[in-house]
Design a protein around this motif. Structure first.
Motif, PDB file in Angstrom:
ATOM      1  N   LYS A  17      25.473  29.968  29.701  1.00 24.46           N
ATOM      2  CA  LYS A  17      24.466  30.454  28.754  1.00 24.46           C
ATOM      3  C   LYS A  17      25.106  31.437  27.777  1.00 24.46           C
ATOM      4  O   LYS A  17      24.911  31.338  26.568  1.00 24.46           O
ATOM      5  CB  LYS A  17      23.310  31.112  29.482  1.00 24.46           C
ATOM      6  N   ALA A  18      25.869  32.382  28.298  1.00 21.35           N
ATOM      7  CA  ALA A  18      26.524  33.376  27.439  1.00 21.35           C
ATOM      8  C   ALA A  18      27.499  32.707  26.486  1.00 21.35           C
ATOM      9  O   ALA A  18      27.561  33.047  25.301  1.00 21.35           O
ATOM     10  CB  ALA A  18      27.236  34.417  28.292  1.00 21.35           C
ATOM     11  N   GLN A  19      28.242  31.751  26.983  1.00 20.54           N
ATOM     12  CA  GLN A  19      29.210  31.031  26.160  1.00 20.54           C
ATOM     13  C   GLN A  19      28.488  30.232  25.071  1.00 20.54           C
ATOM     14  O   GLN A  19      28.897  30.230  23.907  1.00 20.54           O
ATOM     15  CB  GLN A  19      30.028  30.109  27.055  1.00 20.54           C
ATOM     16  N   LEU A  24      26.818  29.429  19.525  1.00 20.59           N
ATOM     17  CA  LEU A  24      25.712  29.203  18.601  1.00 20.59           C
ATOM     18  C   LEU A  24      25.674  30.293  17.528  1.00 20.59           C
ATOM     19  O   LEU A  24      25.475  30.002  16.350  1.00 20.59           O
ATOM     20  CB  LEU A  24      24.390  29.157  19.365  1.00 20.59           C
ATOM     21  N   ARG A  25      25.906  31.531  17.933  1.00 20.70           N
ATOM     22  CA  ARG A  25      25.945  32.637  16.972  1.00 20.70           C
ATOM     23  C   ARG A  25      27.048  32.408  15.946  1.00 20.70           C
ATOM     24  O   ARG A  25      26.826  32.534  14.737  1.00 20.70           O
ATOM     25  CB  ARG A  25      26.176  33.977  17.683  1.00 20.70           C
ATOM     26  N   ARG A  26      28.224  31.998  16.423  1.00 20.20           N
ATOM     27  CA  ARG A  26      29.344  31.776  15.506  1.00 20.20           C
ATOM     28  C   ARG A  26      29.090  30.614  14.546  1.00 20.20           C
ATOM     29  O   ARG A  26      29.394  30.715  13.357  1.00 20.20           O
ATOM     30  CB  ARG A  26      30.637  31.549  16.281  1.00 20.20           C
ATOM     31  N   VAL A  27      28.527  29.529  15.049  1.00 23.91           N
ATOM     32  CA  VAL A  27      28.281  28.384  14.174  1.00 23.91           C
ATOM     33  C   VAL A  27      27.179  28.721  13.171  1.00 23.91           C
ATOM     34  O   VAL A  27      27.245  28.313  12.014  1.00 23.91           O
ATOM     35  CB  VAL A  27      27.995  27.088  14.961  1.00 23.91           C
ATOM     36  N   ASN A  28      26.184  29.504  13.585  1.00 22.76           N
ATOM     37  CA  ASN A  28      25.146  29.908  12.634  1.00 22.76           C
ATOM     38  C   ASN A  28      25.713  30.821  11.545  1.00 22.76           C
ATOM     39  O   ASN A  28      25.325  30.718  10.380  1.00 22.76           O
ATOM     40  CB  ASN A  28      23.987  30.580  13.356  1.00 22.76           C
ATOM     41  N   LEU A  61      27.481  21.070  19.164  1.00 21.17           N
ATOM     42  CA  LEU A  61      27.199  22.102  20.151  1.00 21.17           C
ATOM     43  C   LEU A  61      25.917  21.759  20.921  1.00 21.17           C
ATOM     44  O   LEU A  61      25.867  21.871  22.144  1.00 21.17           O
ATOM     45  CB  LEU A  61      27.073  23.466  19.458  1.00 21.17           C
ATOM     46  N   PHE A  62      24.885  21.319  20.209  1.00 22.35           N
ATOM     47  CA  PHE A  62      23.647  20.904  20.860  1.00 22.35           C
ATOM     48  C   PHE A  62      23.899  19.735  21.802  1.00 22.35           C
ATOM     49  O   PHE A  62      23.404  19.711  22.932  1.00 22.35           O
ATOM     50  CB  PHE A  62      22.579  20.510  19.838  1.00 22.35           C
TER      51      PHE A  62
END
Length: 71
Positions: A17-19, A24-28, A61-62
Motif C-alpha cells: 500500500k505504501a509503495q 501514485l503520488r509520483r506519477v500524478n 500502475l493501476f
C-alpha cells in the motif's frame, strides 16, 4: 478507480500500500508537470508525448495493482 486499487492493495499488504501510494503520488506529479508544459506550449509535440506517457504510466500502475490484488 484510484480508491478501489488502493483498497485492494491495502488488503494485500501494508508495505505494498505504501509503495503504491508513493508510486501514485509520483506519477500524478509527473502528469501535472507534463500538463503544465503542454498548457504553456500547446504546439509542442514532445510535451504532448510526455503527457501521454505519464497517463500510460498511471494506467500501468493501476493494472499492476489490480493484478497483484487478484487471488
Amino acid at each position: 478507480m484510484t480508491m478501489t486499487c488502493l483498497q485492494e492493495v491495502a488488503d494485500r499488504s501494508p508495505v505494498m500500500k505504501a509503495q503504491y501510494q508513493d508510486n501514485l503520488r509520483r506519477v500524478n506529479e509527473y502528469i501535472l508537470d507534463a500538463q503544465s508544459t503542454v498548457d504553456a506550449n500547446p504546439d509542442d509535440a514532445e510535451a504532448r508525448r510526455s503527457l501521454m506517457e505519464a497517463y500510460q504510466q498511471k494506467a500501468m500502475l493501476f493494472e499492476m495493482a489490480m493484478d497483484r490484488s487478484l487471488p
